[in-house]
Design an enzyme around this catalytic site. Structure first.
Site, PDB file in Angstrom:
ATOM      1  CE  LYS A 136      -4.121  -1.740   0.052  1.00  0.00           C
ATOM      2  NZ  LYS A 136      -4.833  -1.807  -1.196  1.00  0.00           N
ATOM      3  CE  LYS A 194      -7.005 -13.946  -6.852  1.00  0.00           C
ATOM      4  NZ  LYS A 194      -6.594 -13.081  -5.796  1.00  0.00           N
ATOM      5  CE  LYS A 232     -14.355  -7.477  -5.278  1.00  0.00           C
ATOM      6  NZ  LYS A 232     -14.447  -7.161  -3.883  1.00  0.00           N
TER       7      LYS A 232
END
Ligand code: TRP
Length: 354
Positions: free
Chosen positions: A136, A219, A222
């Site tokens: 992050k 994979k 989203k």
């Protein structure tokens, strides 16, 4: 914990009896999902399908991690909309709000209190070393807030508040589970109790196929633009599948397909009838395959597969009264367990005694 049953579906008495008898000695399973967008086929086959199966064999807590999503500062309307959508989609996929405890994290303020207590024994060094935090920091250098740093203690609070045994999560969450065990043991040691138990990551990837993306990646995700959402309209599904990555076609009999073709076969295997899958496998093996034909068929079978879920999503979207009832029931069941934990934790810590 006593399980309270409510009369949402009053026509299902047998299941309630079965649950009352069996739930007490079952493993406690808990999993959360961040409300950051609609659910896709990967979420369904990778997680929700198993949640649905597990809910009758375990005492399950499934929740929408809306506190966690505040680290990215969502607009209130978007946050609300996303929580609602995930609730609808969990239900549409078959989560039974009577069998499982389905709730929004923010409906259980006790979680925030436990999070605060756990933060007192979580050290800067270990939080900074956490891989998801480091990621992050790299991804959003202008918003490295304390919530990001303490993401693992909030997750530990989610898990420990219900004394979960098994936590079904993907590989990327295993470090958080390890940290949860560290926090649990540290608490126990600090107060000389054996109060929190060690939750284990429950990985059902071995039993279930990981659904790949339409872009050749392994994979479905989203945010990567390679996903088919359960809520997609048929026309959108057709368009996405027809655009899926393919190669120039096989040139040798029985050759190993490249990743992007293998991906399409993997999706086919999950949504198409077995003979359709075999038909295209053989066509690939003897080099007569026409990808256009394969994709058309795949799109239609995905549409057929998603149709009942989509129908349920559309139905639930119009039923605010039912959604409110489900949410209230989930909050009540989850708070009962959470309140008990906090009562005990406060006492262990030394609060509330004169
Ligand atoms: N961190 C999880 C994710 O990003 C979501 C989550 C929050 C969670 N709290 C949890 C998962 C507790 C399992 C248990 O996917």
């Amino acid at each position: 914990m006593d399980i309270i049953f409510h009369d949402i579906h009053s026509d299902k008495p047998q299941k309630q009896e079965y649950l009352i008898e069996l739930k007490q000695d079952m493993d406690i399973v808990l999993s959360g999902i961040r409300p950051t967008g609609n659910l896709h086929l990967g979420n369904y086959f990778g997680a929700a399908k198993n949640f649905v199966k597990m809910q009758y064999e375990n005492q399950c807590y499934f929740f929408i991690a809306d506190y966690h999503s505040l680290t990215t500062h969502p607009h209130p309307e978007n946050l609300q909309q996303n929580v609602r959508q995930i609730l609808i989609e969990y239900l549409a996929m078959g989560i039974d709000p009577e069998a499982a405890t389905l709730y929004a994290q923010s409906d259980i303020p006790e979680t925030a209190e436990l999070y605060m207590f756990l933060n007192m024994n979580a050290y800067l060094g270990e939080l900074e070393r956490c891989t998801s935090f480091k990621d992050k920091v790299r991804q959003q250098p202008n918003n490295i807030n304390a919530g990001l740093l303490t993401y693992p203690t909030l997750m530990a609070a989610d898990i420990l508040i219900h004394h979960a045994d098994k936590v079904p999560v993907g590989k990327d969450q295993e470090q958080h589970l390890e940290m949860t065990r560290v926090f649990a043991n540290r608490f126990n040691k600090m107060y000389g109790v054996s109060y929190f138990k060690e939750p284990q990551a429950y990985n059902f990837n071995r039993q279930l196929v990981k659904i790949p993306g339409l872009d050749g990646s392994t994979k479905m995700g989203k945010s990567t633009g390679n996903a088919i959402f359960l809520n997609d309209e048929p026309a959108v599904i057709r368009k996405k599948v027809m655009k899926a990555k393919t190669d120039a076609g096989p040139t040798e009999m029985n050759q190993q397909p490249p990743q992007e073709i293998e991906n399409l076969f993997t999706i086919m295997k999950n949504v198409c009838p077995e003979d359709t899958y075999q038909y295209f496998r053989e066509a690939y093996n003897n080099c007569t395959i026409r990808y256009g034909e394969m994709k058309k068929q795949l799109a239609e079978d995905i549409i057929t597969f998603c149709a009942p879920i989509k129908e349920r999503i559309d139905e639930l979207s119009k039923d605010d009264a039912y959604l409110l009832k489900v949410r209230a029931l989930g909050a009540e069941k989850a708070r009962e367990s959470a309140r008990k934990t906090l009562r005990e934790v406060r006492q262990i810590i030394g609060f509330g005694n004169i």
